[in-house]
Design a protein around this motif. Structure first.
Motif, PDB file in Angstrom:
ATOM      1  N   LEU A  57       5.319  31.994 -10.760  1.00  0.00           N
ATOM      2  CA  LEU A  57       5.726  31.613  -9.409  1.00  0.00           C
ATOM      3  C   LEU A  57       6.694  30.438  -9.409  1.00  0.00           C
ATOM      4  N   ASP A  58       6.702  29.668 -10.480  1.00  0.00           N
ATOM      5  CA  ASP A  58       7.655  28.558 -10.601  1.00  0.00           C
ATOM      6  C   ASP A  58       8.963  29.003 -11.255  1.00  0.00           C
ATOM      7  N   GLY A  59       9.082  30.300 -11.509  1.00  0.00           N
ATOM      8  CA  GLY A  59      10.351  30.827 -11.983  1.00  0.00           C
ATOM      9  C   GLY A  59      10.453  31.148 -13.453  1.00  0.00           C
ATOM     10  N   ALA A  60       9.343  31.065 -14.207  1.00  0.00           N
ATOM     11  CA  ALA A  60       9.390  31.358 -15.640  1.00  0.00           C
ATOM     12  C   ALA A  60       9.652  32.844 -15.882  1.00  0.00           C
ATOM     13  N   PHE A 197       0.292  27.790  -1.832  1.00  0.00           N
ATOM     14  CA  PHE A 197       0.725  27.855  -0.447  1.00  0.00           C
ATOM     15  C   PHE A 197       0.250  26.630   0.325  1.00  0.00           C
ATOM     16  N   PRO A 198       1.182  25.841   0.902  1.00  0.00           N
ATOM     17  CA  PRO A 198       0.760  24.705   1.727  1.00  0.00           C
ATOM     18  C   PRO A 198      -0.093  25.177   2.903  1.00  0.00           C
ATOM     19  N   SER A 318       7.042  24.180  -6.748  1.00  0.00           N
ATOM     20  CA  SER A 318       5.817  24.679  -6.147  1.00  0.00           C
ATOM     21  C   SER A 318       5.836  24.419  -4.647  1.00  0.00           C
ATOM     22  N   PRO A 319       5.461  25.408  -3.831  1.00  0.00           N
ATOM     23  CA  PRO A 319       5.377  25.176  -2.388  1.00  0.00           C
ATOM     24  C   PRO A 319       4.401  24.062  -2.015  1.00  0.00           C
ATOM     25  N   ALA A 320       3.536  23.690  -2.956  1.00  0.00           N
ATOM     26  CA  ALA A 320       2.588  22.612  -2.687  1.00  0.00           C
ATOM     27  C   ALA A 320       3.223  21.231  -2.876  1.00  0.00           C
ATOM     28  N   HIS A 321       4.442  21.175  -3.399  1.00  0.00           N
ATOM     29  CA  HIS A 321       5.079  19.886  -3.678  1.00  0.00           C
ATOM     30  C   HIS A 321       6.517  19.861  -3.154  1.00  0.00           C
TER      31      HIS A 321
END
Length: 376
Positions: A57-60, A197-198, A318-321
């Motif tokens: 999800l971070d693009g790896a 997800f925030p 990350s959508p959390a950050h």
């Protein structure tokens, strides 16, 4: 919905720019793994799954990531994220999201298949002839996920059923016991994905599925009040009272946000250049991606023109950050999202939403984030 044809298409469809949709043909042997996983997926290392899912999800690249039970994680994990996001948007509790993931694992191995048994299609192998929607709709992962959840929520007592009982109540499969083998993996995937997800988290476990309110905002990865809910209802085209661009925002992000805010209230125009949103020519107005492009152009940064290309700009975050100025993407899939907005800080997003709607500010709790990119 079970048997798959010898050749299936993996299709990435968009209601916009359908001409750009691509099709890759794969063999049924590749598309559907054997049921031998039933004996080895009962003891999943959840921490390991979370680590690998987060990388994807971070693009790896999927080449360097291994998730037990997934043979093509770069394709399967974004589809799983879409299923979880759809569940969150409909306030479906955690168990319902796990049921949906386990169902998609059994039906398609989390792949957006272009064919199947008779007229079955998509992640859940839903059939147009059985009233699930048109072929085009079913092949939209978000639509297919929402349809599964809507049918699940109509099943009386589904929350007291086992995963396989609830899945079977919706799918009416010829192999009613097959869903159980995926429960451990589905649980691990849901746990890993929901943290990205925030405004999402375990608060949904305690919600009544018929209740219309959003989940509590006090969740991991998002501090209370940072999901935008504290501003209350935001009139379209207006800046919510009390909002200020965060002082620690990057100077270029600040300029981009300020410029975008000057377009508030102007009507959306698909294909519009966003070069004169307040002018008489509709094609000078903004669509979602041109708003991002022009906002950053006025901050001295060049972005590409479409949502499909902007999702590759900068670096994945990350959508959390999130930080002010980050681009967030929704609808479609993480690899091919159909909508983009700009995070403004304080739990708010500025966007050009769709036809007949103006450029507006919305709380991030209303977004099902599939990807986020930092372009600065």
């Amino acid at each position: 919905m079970k048997g798959l044809a010898a050749v299936v298409g993996v299709v990435f469809l968009s209601p916009i720019l359908l001409a750009g949709a691509g099709m890759v043909l794969v063999s049924s042997a590749d598309a559907v793994q054997s049921n031998s996983f039933s004996s080895c997926l009962s003891d999943i290392d959840s921490d390991k799954v979370a680590e690998q899912v987060t990388k994807i999800l971070d693009g790896a690249s999927g080449k360097d990531v291994h998730v037990e039970g997934l043979d093509l994680p770069a394709e399967q994990v974004p589809n799983a994220a879409t299923i979880v996001a759809a569940g969150l948007s409909l306030d479906v509790p955690k168990k319902g999201q796990i049921i949906a993931l386990a169902t998609a694992m059994q039906e398609s191995r989390l792949r957006n298949l272009g064919s199947g048994d008779r007229d079955s299609l998509g992640l859940f192998q839903q059939r147009p002839s059985q009233g699930w929607g048109s072929a085009q709709q079913i092949r939209d992962p978000t639509y297919a996920s929402e349809q599964f959840y809507k049918h699940l929520l109509k099943v009386d007592g589904w929350q007291q059923m086992t995963v396989t009982q609830a899945a079977q109540a919706v799918q009416k499969s010829g192999l009613p016991d097959a869903y159980a083998q995926w429960e451990s993996l589905a649980t691990a995937l849901q746990s890993a994905i929901v943290k990205t997800f925030p405004g999402a988290g375990d608060a949904t476990d305690d919600k009544d599925v018929n209740q219309g309110e959003k989940p509590s905002t006090s969740t991991a990865g998002c501090t209370p009040g940072q999901d935008g809910s504290g501003f209350g209802r935001i009139p379209e085209g207006n800046v919510p009272k009390g909002y200020l661009i965060p002082k620690d925002a990057d100077p270029k992000a600040r300029k981009a946000i300020e410029w975008a805010m000057h377009q508030l209230g102007t009507l959306y125009q698909w294909g519009g250049s966003c070069t004169n949103a307040h002018g008489p020519d509709p094609m000078g107005r903004c669509d979602c991606s041109s708003l991002m492009q022009q906002a950053y152009a006025h901050a001295g940064l060049t972005l590409t023109r479409t949502t499909y290309t902007q999702v590759g700009e900068g670096k994945a975050v990350s959508p959390a950050h999130l930080k002010p100025g980050d681009l967030i993407f929704s609808r479609g899939s993480a690899a091919r999202p159909e909508h983009v907005g700009m995070y403004m800080g304080e739990g708010l997003v500025i966007e050009a939403p769709r036809t007949t709607k103006p450029v507006r500010i919305t709380p991030i709790k209303d977004w099902d984030i599939l990807a986020a990119r930092r372009v600065l």
